[in-house]
Design a protein around this motif. Sequence first.
Motif, PDB file in Angstrom:
ATOM      1  N   ARG A 328       0.821  -1.210   0.000  1.00  0.00           N
ATOM      2  CA  ARG A 328       0.000   0.000   0.000  1.00  0.00           C
ATOM      3  C   ARG A 328       0.852   1.255   0.000  1.00  0.00           C
ATOM      4  NH1 ARG A 328      -3.187  -1.561   5.291  1.00  0.00           N
ATOM      5  NH2 ARG A 328      -4.243   0.385   4.833  1.00  0.00           N
ATOM      6  N   LEU A 329       0.206   2.403  -0.194  1.00  0.00           N
ATOM      7  CA  LEU A 329       0.931   3.660  -0.302  1.00  0.00           C
ATOM      8  C   LEU A 329       0.968   4.376   1.050  1.00  0.00           C
ATOM      9  CD1 LEU A 329       2.233   5.740  -2.281  1.00  0.00           C
ATOM     10  CD2 LEU A 329      -0.011   6.786  -2.452  1.00  0.00           C
ATOM     11  N   THR A 330       2.164   4.438   1.629  1.00  0.00           N
ATOM     12  CA  THR A 330       2.308   5.188   2.869  1.00  0.00           C
ATOM     13  C   THR A 330       2.882   6.560   2.553  1.00  0.00           C
ATOM     14  OG1 THR A 330       2.780   3.159   4.081  1.00  0.00           O
ATOM     15  CG2 THR A 330       3.345   5.231   5.164  1.00  0.00           C
ATOM     16  N   MET A 331       2.131   7.619   2.859  1.00  0.00           N
ATOM     17  CA  MET A 331       2.666   8.964   2.643  1.00  0.00           C
ATOM     18  C   MET A 331       3.123   9.558   3.957  1.00  0.00           C
ATOM     19  SD  MET A 331       0.719  11.050  -0.377  1.00  0.00           S
ATOM     20  CE  MET A 331       1.741  12.497  -0.076  1.00  0.00           C
ATOM     21  N   VAL A 332       4.139  10.420   3.879  1.00  0.00           N
ATOM     22  CA  VAL A 332       4.615  11.130   5.056  1.00  0.00           C
ATOM     23  C   VAL A 332       3.963  12.509   5.044  1.00  0.00           C
ATOM     24  CG1 VAL A 332       6.620  11.932   6.335  1.00  0.00           C
ATOM     25  CG2 VAL A 332       6.803   9.906   4.863  1.00  0.00           C
ATOM     26  N   LEU A 333       3.166  12.805   6.064  1.00  0.00           N
ATOM     27  CA  LEU A 333       2.515  14.117   6.171  1.00  0.00           C
ATOM     28  C   LEU A 333       3.055  14.838   7.405  1.00  0.00           C
ATOM     29  CD1 LEU A 333      -1.167  13.163   5.192  1.00  0.00           C
ATOM     30  CD2 LEU A 333       0.741  13.866   3.726  1.00  0.00           C
ATOM     31  N   LEU A 334       2.614  16.092   7.601  1.00  0.00           N
ATOM     32  CA  LEU A 334       3.114  16.914   8.710  1.00  0.00           C
ATOM     33  C   LEU A 334       2.028  17.191   9.738  1.00  0.00           C
ATOM     34  CD1 LEU A 334       5.241  19.597   6.806  1.00  0.00           C
ATOM     35  CD2 LEU A 334       6.000  17.421   7.802  1.00  0.00           C
ATOM     36  N   ARG A 335       2.337  16.931  11.010  1.00  0.00           N
ATOM     37  CA  ARG A 335       1.434  17.377  12.076  1.00  0.00           C
ATOM     38  C   ARG A 335       1.692  18.851  12.336  1.00  0.00           C
ATOM     39  NH1 ARG A 335       1.335  13.272  16.197  1.00  0.00           N
ATOM     40  NH2 ARG A 335      -0.425  12.508  14.981  1.00  0.00           N
ATOM     41  N   ARG A 336       2.956  19.180  12.425  1.00  0.00           N
ATOM     42  CA  ARG A 336       3.383  20.588  12.424  1.00  0.00           C
ATOM     43  C   ARG A 336       4.775  20.644  11.813  1.00  0.00           C
ATOM     44  NH1 ARG A 336       2.671  18.943  17.631  1.00  0.00           N
ATOM     45  NH2 ARG A 336       0.798  20.194  17.865  1.00  0.00           N
ATOM     46  N   LEU A 337       5.358  21.811  11.653  1.00  0.00           N
ATOM     47  CA  LEU A 337       6.702  21.899  11.084  1.00  0.00           C
ATOM     48  C   LEU A 337       7.682  21.254  12.055  1.00  0.00           C
ATOM     49  CD1 LEU A 337       6.440  25.452   9.540  1.00  0.00           C
ATOM     50  CD2 LEU A 337       6.808  23.303   8.302  1.00  0.00           C
ATOM     51  N   GLY A 338       8.394  20.240  11.589  1.00  0.00           N
ATOM     52  CA  GLY A 338       9.329  19.512  12.433  1.00  0.00           C
ATOM     53  C   GLY A 338       8.758  18.240  13.009  1.00  0.00           C
TER      54      GLY A 338
END
Lengths: 360, 360
Positions: A328-338
């Motif tokens: 499957r496709l795992t994307m890396v997203l942001l909760r906040r900067l850093g």
Amino acid sequence: MRVLRVETAEPYEILIGGGLLTEIPQDLPQVLETRHLALITDETVRDLVAEDLARILTEAGFRTEIFSFPPGEASKNMETVVQLSRSMVRAGFDRRSAVLAVGGGVVGDVAGFLASIYLRGVPYVQVPTTLLAQVDSSVGGKTGVDLPEGKNLLGTFYQPRRVYIDYGVLTTLPLSHLRNGLAEVVKYGAALDRGLFEFLEAQAEALLAYHPEPLEEIIYQSCRLKAEVVSRDEREAGLRRVLNFGHTLGHALEAALNYQILHGEAVAVGMVAAARLSEALGVAEEPVAERLEALLLRLGLPVRLPEGVAPEALPAFLSADKKVWHGRLTMVLLRRLGEFVFYEDPPRESLLEVLKEISI
Amino acid sequence: MRVLRVETAEPYEILIGGGLLTEIPQDLPQVLETRHLALITDETVRDLVAEDLARILTEAGFRTEIFSFPPGEASKNMETVVQLSRSMVRAGFDRRSAVLAVGGGVVGDVAGFLASIYLRGVPYVQVPTTLLAQVDSSVGGKTGVDLPEGKNLLGTFYQPRRVYIDYGVLTTLPLSHLRNGLAEVVKYGAALDRGLFEFLEAQAEALLAYHPEPLEEIIYQSCRLKAEVVSRDEREAGLRRVLNFGHTLGHALEAALNYQILHGEAVAVGMVAAARLSEALGVAEEPVAERLEALLLRLGLPVRLPEGVAPEALPAFLSADKKVWHGRLTMVLLRRLGEFVFYEDPPRESLLEVLKEISI
């Protein structure tokens, strides 16, 4: 000079400094028993850096021979590895010799792979000469070559004995190469380290002017962050996927453009898309896209899809990635900067919506 | 059935039994998480064994695909590895698949190498189908391919997850292949284990008639002896060179005949030369050559240089070996049957004398 110790199964150190090349001869005996060195490079870096380094080593009593190949991703194949190996055998390089990889990412991947299989493995040392290679290829031990069917399909995990990062050599290359590497540094900051992100915001212009202090700092911090990730996940089981922030869409973009785009530029656009997607899906707990775009623009990096790339065309290239690497496709997203989060199989509609937003 | 545990960095087990092939499907899940298997073989073994094994696996619910290449040392090159890899990528083999090597030494070397670099490494399992591969390639983790400049110049150290040795398949091959493997078994006995040597003397005719009990015994003992040597010397620093008993001159003979001789036949002659040299140099504390020759003759193996090979021609091929692998020539000689000694740079005259004795 700064020193970073990388705690893989066989630990090694990364030395980072301006003008470090001249110190290599006196340091090498600490990590290599041999004085017989095959210096692997491409034809561009040969003239810019490798010939000088070979001279310095020869004057210090090393037996050094340069083996080069045409620059560019097109050389990253098994034919290049076989040709280099044959030249090394004919030149008398045996198990008691070592490989020095001098160049950008392609040289590092090819030379590292060659070292890992030559006579079933000889030691090697890296001298990355582009910022991208300095912050990306110095840690992780990934080596490999492409097949016509895809990139990096054949390779090994093989750690260098030492990495010498001389940011002084960066001025021998056009500014676009510096920007290309800065995109990866932004990635480390945005996904893993707010302090690094804010340092980039404070030092953007100084970096583009090649000021040594901020360069040393961002190289050290990037290598440190990657080393932390990799040491917890040497065989790519999970955490290491955080390094794909901006790369999932970046790779799709590169493939759609048949690699006629700099890696850092594709990653920059990919990061913007991922940041906007983080907001659209409610993952982001603070605005992340605007500040990211502002930094990338100051660094001279793109934040929109290049002309001629239709948003609808990209998801097809994503599924190729998906097929080879994961179910499957795992994307890396942001909760906040850093601070990143993994997100499994984001809805196609949201993805397409975001891609449309950033198309020109 | 007998089980031998090999204590390398990543331990694995060798299962030895008659008719073992049919038991592979139920055992495999103990060592592999995947049911997606690339069965690598050559075109000869494909018909004799691999098609049957693929059917057995498919019936048990494995997703199996066969990839084969032309038999023989000429296929042991990087082009074969690249072609196999490309076929596997196109067939959808990803990181969660595994490789089964089904065949003799060339198949094991090629498939093991392929497994070690495919997507930077996928698990693999060995099913050696010749006696030579069963007693020689099952232990040691050496993989590799040839270059025009020499044999095994590119490769890796890579351990299988499991080795299945079914001596029942040996009857599918001509008797010369059995003899070829028996030469290596004599090597283990003569250099390392007097008990094994005497077992061979007692069972020579039964072995040539493919009796299962003595076959199982000599395969087990040979793998055990090699595993002991290798586990003490995984990276070939020293002790492992004992496995070269008979091979130093054997390799020279193969090279002189452009490999138009079976490996076991060359090793048999090489062992005779080494045994006679042991006596000539006063290293042997009992007569060793006569008893060794008698056993080899009973097994149908040669004890004299083939016609057309001049004794004076061989030392030149020795120095090629010497140049690539060591600064000097270490020969394995015999103190008595079952007990080796290393001997550095034996006098050329003594060597030539012995070679003349055994020329026809």
